[in-house]
Every structure is written in C-alpha cells, then in structure tokens.
Design a protein around this motif. Structure first.
Motif, PDB file in Angstrom:
ATOM      1  N   LEU A   1       0.826  -1.201   0.000  1.00  0.00           N
ATOM      2  CA  LEU A   1       0.000   0.000   0.000  1.00  0.00           C
ATOM      3  C   LEU A   1       0.865   1.257   0.000  1.00  0.00           C
ATOM      4  CD1 LEU A   1      -2.629  -1.069   2.692  1.00  0.00           C
ATOM      5  CD2 LEU A   1      -2.559  -1.624   0.247  1.00  0.00           C
ATOM      6  N   SER A   2       0.385   2.285  -0.706  1.00  0.00           N
ATOM      7  CA  SER A   2       1.094   3.568  -0.769  1.00  0.00           C
ATOM      8  C   SER A   2       0.554   4.510   0.295  1.00  0.00           C
ATOM      9  CB  SER A   2       0.920   4.198  -2.152  1.00  0.00           C
ATOM     10  OG  SER A   2       1.564   3.430  -3.148  1.00  0.00           O
ATOM     11  N   ASP A   3       1.460   5.116   1.038  1.00  0.00           N
ATOM     12  CA  ASP A   3       1.120   6.021   2.142  1.00  0.00           C
ATOM     13  C   ASP A   3       1.617   7.422   1.789  1.00  0.00           C
ATOM     14  OD1 ASP A   3       0.532   7.174   4.581  1.00  0.00           O
ATOM     15  OD2 ASP A   3       2.266   6.296   5.608  1.00  0.00           O
ATOM     16  N   PRO A   4       0.832   8.202   1.033  1.00  0.00           N
ATOM     17  CA  PRO A   4       1.289   9.531   0.614  1.00  0.00           C
ATOM     18  C   PRO A   4       1.666  10.410   1.799  1.00  0.00           C
ATOM     19  CG  PRO A   4      -0.716   8.907  -0.557  1.00  0.00           C
ATOM     20  CD  PRO A   4      -0.529   7.901   0.535  1.00  0.00           C
ATOM     21  N   HIS A   5       2.803  11.068   1.661  1.00  0.00           N
ATOM     22  CA  HIS A   5       3.320  11.984   2.692  1.00  0.00           C
ATOM     23  C   HIS A   5       3.626  11.278   4.007  1.00  0.00           C
ATOM     24  CE1 HIS A   5       1.875  14.882  -0.202  1.00  0.00           C
ATOM     25  NE2 HIS A   5       0.630  14.511   0.010  1.00  0.00           N
ATOM     26  N   ASN A   6       3.677   9.939   3.995  1.00  0.00           N
ATOM     27  CA  ASN A   6       3.924   9.184   5.228  1.00  0.00           C
ATOM     28  C   ASN A   6       2.893   9.504   6.311  1.00  0.00           C
ATOM     29  OD1 ASN A   6       6.401   7.425   5.157  1.00  0.00           O
ATOM     30  ND2 ASN A   6       7.306   9.324   4.387  1.00  0.00           N
ATOM     31  N   SER A   7       1.654   9.762   5.892  1.00  0.00           N
ATOM     32  CA  SER A   7       0.633  10.191   6.853  1.00  0.00           C
ATOM     33  C   SER A   7       0.276   9.097   7.855  1.00  0.00           C
ATOM     34  CB  SER A   7      -0.623  10.655   6.113  1.00  0.00           C
ATOM     35  OG  SER A   7      -0.338  11.785   5.317  1.00  0.00           O
TER      36      SER A   7
ATOM     37  N   LEU B   1      10.796   9.768   5.727  1.00  0.00           N
ATOM     38  CA  LEU B   1      10.723   8.319   5.643  1.00  0.00           C
ATOM     39  C   LEU B   1      10.091   7.771   6.917  1.00  0.00           C
ATOM     40  CD1 LEU B   1      14.216   7.265   4.203  1.00  0.00           C
ATOM     41  CD2 LEU B   1      11.999   7.067   3.059  1.00  0.00           C
ATOM     42  N   PRO B   2       9.600   6.542   6.878  1.00  0.00           N
ATOM     43  CA  PRO B   2       9.207   5.881   8.117  1.00  0.00           C
ATOM     44  C   PRO B   2      10.380   5.081   8.681  1.00  0.00           C
ATOM     45  CG  PRO B   2       8.516   4.541   6.268  1.00  0.00           C
ATOM     46  CD  PRO B   2       9.236   5.743   5.684  1.00  0.00           C
ATOM     47  N   MET B   3      10.479   5.040   9.986  1.00  0.00           N
ATOM     48  CA  MET B   3      11.368   4.044  10.577  1.00  0.00           C
ATOM     49  C   MET B   3      10.776   2.672  10.274  1.00  0.00           C
ATOM     50  SD  MET B   3      12.411   5.587  14.325  1.00  0.00           S
ATOM     51  CE  MET B   3      10.723   6.017  14.800  1.00  0.00           C
ATOM     52  N   PRO B   4      11.597   1.708   9.859  1.00  0.00           N
ATOM     53  CA  PRO B   4      11.050   0.364   9.632  1.00  0.00           C
ATOM     54  C   PRO B   4      10.381  -0.160  10.904  1.00  0.00           C
ATOM     55  CG  PRO B   4      13.245   0.542   8.702  1.00  0.00           C
ATOM     56  CD  PRO B   4      13.018   1.783   9.508  1.00  0.00           C
ATOM     57  N   ALA B   5       9.194  -0.728  10.724  1.00  0.00           N
ATOM     58  CA  ALA B   5       8.428  -1.187  11.888  1.00  0.00           C
ATOM     59  C   ALA B   5       7.565  -2.376  11.496  1.00  0.00           C
ATOM     60  CB  ALA B   5       7.551  -0.065  12.432  1.00  0.00           C
ATOM     61  N   ARG B   6       7.301  -3.200  12.481  1.00  0.00           N
ATOM     62  CA  ARG B   6       6.444  -4.376  12.290  1.00  0.00           C
ATOM     63  C   ARG B   6       5.455  -4.425  13.445  1.00  0.00           C
ATOM     64  NH1 ARG B   6       8.575  -9.287  10.881  1.00  0.00           N
ATOM     65  NH2 ARG B   6      10.284  -8.237   9.784  1.00  0.00           N
ATOM     66  N   TYR B   7       4.177  -4.619  13.109  1.00  0.00           N
ATOM     67  CA  TYR B   7       3.122  -4.665  14.112  1.00  0.00           C
ATOM     68  C   TYR B   7       2.241  -5.893  13.912  1.00  0.00           C
ATOM     69  CZ  TYR B   7       4.104   0.268  15.181  1.00  0.00           C
ATOM     70  OH  TYR B   7       4.705   1.437  15.550  1.00  0.00           O
ATOM     71  N   VAL B   8       1.703  -6.391  15.014  1.00  0.00           N
ATOM     72  CA  VAL B   8       0.576  -7.311  14.981  1.00  0.00           C
ATOM     73  C   VAL B   8      -0.569  -6.626  15.713  1.00  0.00           C
ATOM     74  CG1 VAL B   8      -0.353  -9.546  15.674  1.00  0.00           C
ATOM     75  CG2 VAL B   8       2.012  -9.386  14.883  1.00  0.00           C
ATOM     76  N   ILE B   9      -1.723  -6.557  15.051  1.00  0.00           N
ATOM     77  CA  ILE B   9      -2.897  -5.870  15.598  1.00  0.00           C
ATOM     78  C   ILE B   9      -4.020  -6.889  15.727  1.00  0.00           C
ATOM     79  CG2 ILE B   9      -4.524  -3.974  15.232  1.00  0.00           C
ATOM     80  CD1 ILE B   9      -2.376  -2.748  13.337  1.00  0.00           C
ATOM     81  N   ASP B  10      -4.611  -6.974  16.910  1.00  0.00           N
ATOM     82  CA  ASP B  10      -5.697  -7.940  17.092  1.00  0.00           C
ATOM     83  C   ASP B  10      -7.011  -7.375  16.560  1.00  0.00           C
ATOM     84  OD1 ASP B  10      -6.866  -6.300  19.063  1.00  0.00           O
ATOM     85  OD2 ASP B  10      -6.127  -7.504  20.731  1.00  0.00           O
ATOM     86  N   GLN B  11      -8.060  -8.180  16.575  1.00  0.00           N
ATOM     87  CA  GLN B  11      -9.306  -7.781  15.936  1.00  0.00           C
ATOM     88  C   GLN B  11     -10.033  -6.660  16.664  1.00  0.00           C
ATOM     89  OE1 GLN B  11     -10.723 -12.090  14.845  1.00  0.00           O
ATOM     90  NE2 GLN B  11     -11.673 -10.647  13.422  1.00  0.00           N
TER      91      GLN B  11
END
Length: 222
Positions: free
Chosen positions: A137-143, A180-190
């Motif tokens: 997915l593209s995140d314009p302006h790193n919003s 830029l974004p700092m590289p990150a990894r998330y798990v999000i529950d329902q």
C-alpha cells in the motif's frame, strides 16, 4: 539462514565496497552518522508500541484499489510492516522473508500488508521484483506512518548524499518532503489493539517473521 543474517551479510559486503556496490568510505560514514543521530534522538519514544490502540486507515494498493485496515480486522488479526521503499535492499529482503512466512500467518487467520511512502508504480515494482502475493500500500506523505509515530525528516546532509546517489525520494514518493518511516512491524488484534511491535531506527535491523507467531497464536487461544 535467518533474515537478519542475510541483512548482515549484505551490509558487510556493501560497507566493504565489494562489487557491484563500490561505495566509497565517505558514503558509509555519512549513512552511519545519520543512523546514529536518529537512534540518539530517541525517535522510537514517539512510536506506538504493544498495548497502544492502532489508528485505522485506508490506503490504495498498486492498482488504485482502497484497502481498509478496519475491514481487514473483521476477518482476523493484521500483520503490518512499514518499509522505506523499493530502492532499499534491506526492505526488499524483508519483504521476501515476509512472503515466505505468509502461509504461517494465514494458517493463524491473519492478513499481511506492507506500507511505504512510494508511488503506486514503485509499489508495483516491489511486487514484481520480490514476487509478492500480499498487498503493498502507498502512504502519501507518510501520513499513516506519522499516525504510528514512525515518520522522520532526513537531515540535510543525508538529503544531499541521496541526491548524489540518484536516490531521489521526491521522485520515488511523489512527495517533496524528504521524509521516511522508521522500519516497523506490528501485529494488531481484531479489537484494534497492538499486541506486537518492533520499531528500529537502524534500518539494517529487522525482526524475524517468526517473531510474530506467538502473538498470533495467542489471538487464537493457542
């Protein structure tokens, strides 16, 4: 070989200036300086972590189709990766590792998406080059990255270095801001809660895909 071992091997060759990289030591020192300054700035203190509520978002895939995190969460937990762009070899290796682990995520009912500030055309390139089957997915302006506390401004000296390397982020991202974004990894529950988070201002370090499996298993009561 683990993802981090592959990243470390690439970094060693790159910093040694081995062909085909042939990078002068001055470039390496500038990159190291920028990374260390970002670490020292305590930028990760602003990032969302486990226990926080994840912001909801809708971003477009490379074909221009909107992808809603809220809709994905109705189907199961969400694995979310923020990466810098197709121009970053470390990011490409991470995407490949995530693709390899996709069956394990899906077996636990999870969806996987990756987000970067790059344009749709460059996201399509990411998919082709890395043989991906999950949404980019593209995140314009790193919003959205900013909503997760990940967006940062590149220092002027690093901007000049990138320009000299023909690594023109405004062209890659369609955005003149040089963020830029700092590289990150998330798990999000329902329920929208972040149950796993790994954020690193050093872009050469990424968590292993398997690191997220315990959190995903817990969402299934396993």
């Amino acid at each position: 070989m683990t993802l981090q071992a592959k990243l470390d091997a690439f970094k060693a060759d790159f910093e040694a200036g081995k062909p085909p990289y042939n990078v002068p030591p001055s470039v390496i020192e500038t990159m190291r300086r920028a990374t260390q300054e970002l670490i020292d700035s305590a930028a990760t203190d602003r990032a969302l972590m486990a226990g926080d509520k994840a912001p909801l978002f809708t971003l477009n895939d490379p074909q221009g189709n909107p992808v809603s995190s809220a809709e994905l969460l109705t189907k199961g937990p969400l694995v979310l990766s923020f990466y810098r762009g197709v121009w970053c070899p470390y990011c490409n290796m991470e995407l490949q590792a995530l693709e390899n682990s996709l069956p394990a995520f899906q077996a636990l009912g999870a969806n996987l998406i990756a987000v970067s500030p790059q344009t749709a055309a460059n996201s399509r390139k990411s998919v082709r080059q890395n043989h991906l089957s999950f949404p980019i997915l593209s995140d314009p302006h790193n919003s959205v990255a900013a909503a997760f506390g990940l967006r940062f401004n590149l220092p002027d000296y690093l901007v000049e270095l990138y320009k000299g390397l023909n690594n023109d982020l405004p062209i890659f991202n369609g955005d003149a801001s040089w963020t830029l974004p700092m590289p990150a990894r998330y798990v999000i529950d329902q329920e929208g809660n972040i149950i796993y988070a790994e954020v690193n201002p050093d872009y050469t370090h990424r968590p292993e895909p398997e690191d997220m499996l315990p959190s995903l298993r817990r969402t299934r009561g396993l």
